[in-house]
Enzyme design. Structure first.
Site, PDB file in Angstrom:
ATOM      1  N   LYS A  32      15.645   7.340   2.115  1.00 32.99           N
ATOM      2  CA  LYS A  32      14.554   7.861   2.817  1.00 32.99           C
ATOM      3  C   LYS A  32      13.553   6.730   3.437  1.00 32.99           C
ATOM      4  O   LYS A  32      13.766   5.584   2.618  1.00 32.99           O
ATOM      5  CB  LYS A  32      13.715   8.868   1.843  1.00 32.99           C
ATOM      6  CG  LYS A  32      13.164   8.336   0.708  1.00 32.99           C
ATOM      7  CD  LYS A  32      12.738   9.304  -0.107  1.00 32.99           C
ATOM      8  CE  LYS A  32      12.166   8.606  -1.579  1.00 32.99           C
ATOM      9  NZ  LYS A  32      12.136   9.559  -2.509  1.00 32.99           N
ATOM     10  N   TYR A  90     -12.073 -15.117   7.343  1.00 34.10           N
ATOM     11  CA  TYR A  90     -13.188 -13.915   7.374  1.00 34.10           C
ATOM     12  C   TYR A  90     -14.090 -13.853   6.019  1.00 34.10           C
ATOM     13  O   TYR A  90     -13.401 -13.993   5.020  1.00 34.10           O
ATOM     14  CB  TYR A  90     -12.598 -12.451   7.686  1.00 34.10           C
ATOM     15  CG  TYR A  90     -12.012 -12.342   9.185  1.00 34.10           C
ATOM     16  CD1 TYR A  90     -12.852 -12.543  10.304  1.00 34.10           C
ATOM     17  CD2 TYR A  90     -10.697 -12.218   9.222  1.00 34.10           C
ATOM     18  CE1 TYR A  90     -12.257 -12.454  11.413  1.00 34.10           C
ATOM     19  CE2 TYR A  90     -10.123 -11.876  10.505  1.00 34.10           C
ATOM     20  CZ  TYR A  90     -10.857 -12.271  11.528  1.00 34.10           C
ATOM     21  OH  TYR A  90     -10.189 -11.961  13.069  1.00 34.10           O
TER      22      TYR A  90
HETATM   23  C1  PLP Z   1      12.830   9.253  -3.991  1.00 26.33           C
HETATM   24  C2  PLP Z   1      13.498   9.975  -4.611  1.00 26.33           C
HETATM   25  C3  PLP Z   1      14.415   9.473  -5.368  1.00 26.33           C
HETATM   26  C4  PLP Z   1      14.753   8.172  -5.650  1.00 26.33           C
HETATM   27  O1  PLP Z   1      13.787   7.720  -6.642  1.00 26.33           O
HETATM   28  P1  PLP Z   1      13.897   6.058  -7.326  1.00 26.33           P
HETATM   29  O2  PLP Z   1      12.941   6.146  -8.195  1.00 26.33           O
HETATM   30  O3  PLP Z   1      13.623   5.449  -6.115  1.00 26.33           O
HETATM   31  O4  PLP Z   1      15.086   6.020  -7.882  1.00 26.33           O
HETATM   32  C5  PLP Z   1      15.397  10.410  -5.989  1.00 26.33           C
HETATM   33  N1  PLP Z   1      15.138  12.052  -5.814  1.00 26.33           N
HETATM   34  C6  PLP Z   1      14.072  12.298  -5.085  1.00 26.33           C
HETATM   35  C7  PLP Z   1      13.826  13.920  -4.923  1.00 26.33           C
HETATM   36  C8  PLP Z   1      13.287  11.637  -4.508  1.00 26.33           C
HETATM   37  O5  PLP Z   1      12.215  11.954  -3.707  1.00 26.33           O
END
Ligand code: PLP
Length: 389
Positions: A39, A272
């Site tokens: 994602k 700045y």
């Molecule tokens: C983002 C996510 C993961 C992965 O989490 P990590 O801490 O990066 O391993 C797994 N399951 C779900 C539902 C997530 O949203």
């Protein structure tokens, strides 16, 4: 058009990614499947190239947060199963089915919507049931007094026409936190999850093919939670304490070049607001890296970036497109010298700690104008720029 890679760029080392992937699989063993969480453009690493590398190396599943992220992968010829963890509007059900994308079902209302739409189309939508065991975000609420109702809701969903419940999953809230309290909370979440599954399977006479819950913290610390499939994100990209513990490698190195060097006398205000004033003669390098590239302005005057001669303090306010560093007494560091913002030499955790955040936020923040340069078998195989040229 290809990026010039002459400003600030992110090197994505696919060899390190695959090294991490294989190490994780070694740990979880031959019977546990692997879902790679890609994602948010694979946490800023570039979802297409990461997904291709995982697909080539036999990963079983991918997860994204939305329909658009799933479609990006399908339109770039990624064939492996993809799970959407977040919500998808019901008018997208046909697309989900036609592109073989699996959808999380998180409550009765969504189950009904998806079922009605799939039935209307005379098609079947593949779903994974999401159970809320204590994250208090998405999923069928099943803790305490909600248990019976939760189980009944899930039973109802898996029997709805047009839906095929391939899997069931939950998400841990504190599996990556230390201490007995967090351990007890995680153990409770896991027990609740398996209780829910046992009840549903018993009452329905059906088995879920894919039960999964292990995120990064759980892959590292809770082997009994692996079930059918693990679901790490951060661990795969090689950041954080658990990656360190397993000897994994950071996949992204964010780099830039010094564009200009000037030497100022004592008493010169830099950038700045003049929050930094030189107290002696100071040799200052200007970097084409600022908050529009993902450098948090809140880090102004608080961190160091890595030169070939060691860490150089960042000076004054971070600007939109530039920032300044102190390269006094670093004669080997000149215009054009490469600077590592984070990566193999300058651990991302140092920067994220100073920023009061987690490595996830820093890699996700690397903006679209920063080209990604992908390395495989030690060679750059692709350069990708996300600007609309
Ligand atoms: C983002 C996510 C993961 C992965 O989490 P990590 O801490 O990066 O391993 C797994 N399951 C779900 C539902 C997530 O949203």
């Amino acid at each position: 058009m290809e990026s010039t890679l002459r400003r600030t760029w992110a090197e994505i080392n696919l060899d390190s990614l695959i090294y991490n992937y294989k190490k994780i699989r070694e740990k979880t063993g031959p019977d546990v499947r692997f879902l790679g969480v890609v994602k948010a453009d694979a946490y800023g690493h570039g979802a297409i190239m990461v997904a291709k590398a995982l697909e080539e190396n036999g990963a079983d599943y991918l997860a994204v947060s939305s329909m658009d992220e799933a479609m990006e992968l399908r339109l770039h010829d990624i064939k492996m199963p993809i799970l959407i963890l977040g919500h998808t509007p019901k008018d997208q059900v046909e697309r989900l089915i036609d592109f073989n994308i699996t959808q999380a079902v998180t409550c009765k209302a969504k189950a009904v919507e998806y079922s009605e739409e799939a039935s209307r189309l005379n098609k079947t939508l593949k779903i994974h049931i999401k159970v809320d065991t204590g994250m208090s975000r998405l999923g069928y609420l099943c803790d305490g007094d909600f248990f019976e109702n939760g189980v009944l809701g899930i039973l109802e969903a898996i029997n709805m026409p047009g839906l095929e419940a391939e899997g069931i999953f939950t998400h841990f809230a504190v599996s990556d936190e230390p201490g007995d309290k967090c351990r007890a909370y995680t153990e409770h979440q896991f027990k609740l999850f398996t209780d829910v599954i046992n009840h549903v399977e018993e009452m329905s006479g059906k088995k879920f093919r894919l039960k999964h819950c292990a995120n990064t913290g759980a892959v590292s610390e809770y082997p009994k939670t692996y079930l059918d499939m693990v679901r790490p994100g951060l661990l795969l990209y090689g950041y954080g304490e658990f990656a360190k513990k397993m000897g994994l490698k950071p996949v992204m190195s964010l780099k830039t070049n010094i564009s200009t060097i000037k030497t100022y006398p004592a008493g010169t205000a830099i950038s700045y607001g003049g929050i930094f004033v030189t107290d002696s003669t100071t040799r200052v390098g200007v970097l084409p890296y600022g908050y529009a590239d993902g450098f948090f302005r809140s880090l102004s005057n608080k961190c160091s970036l890595m030169t070939s001669a060691g860490p150089a303090k960042q000076l004054g306010k971070i600007c939109m497109d530039m920032c300044m560093i102190d390269v006094s007494n670093m004669q080997g560091v000149t215009v054009g010298s490469e600077i590592e913002i984070f990566g193999e030499k300058n651990p991302i955790e140092t920067l994220s700690d100073i920023a009061g955040t987690i490595p996830y936020e820093l890699t996700c923040a690397v903006s679209k104008r920063v080209p990604r340069s992908y390395i495989k078998d030690g060679k750059v195989i692709e350069k990708e720029l996300l600007l609309r040229l």
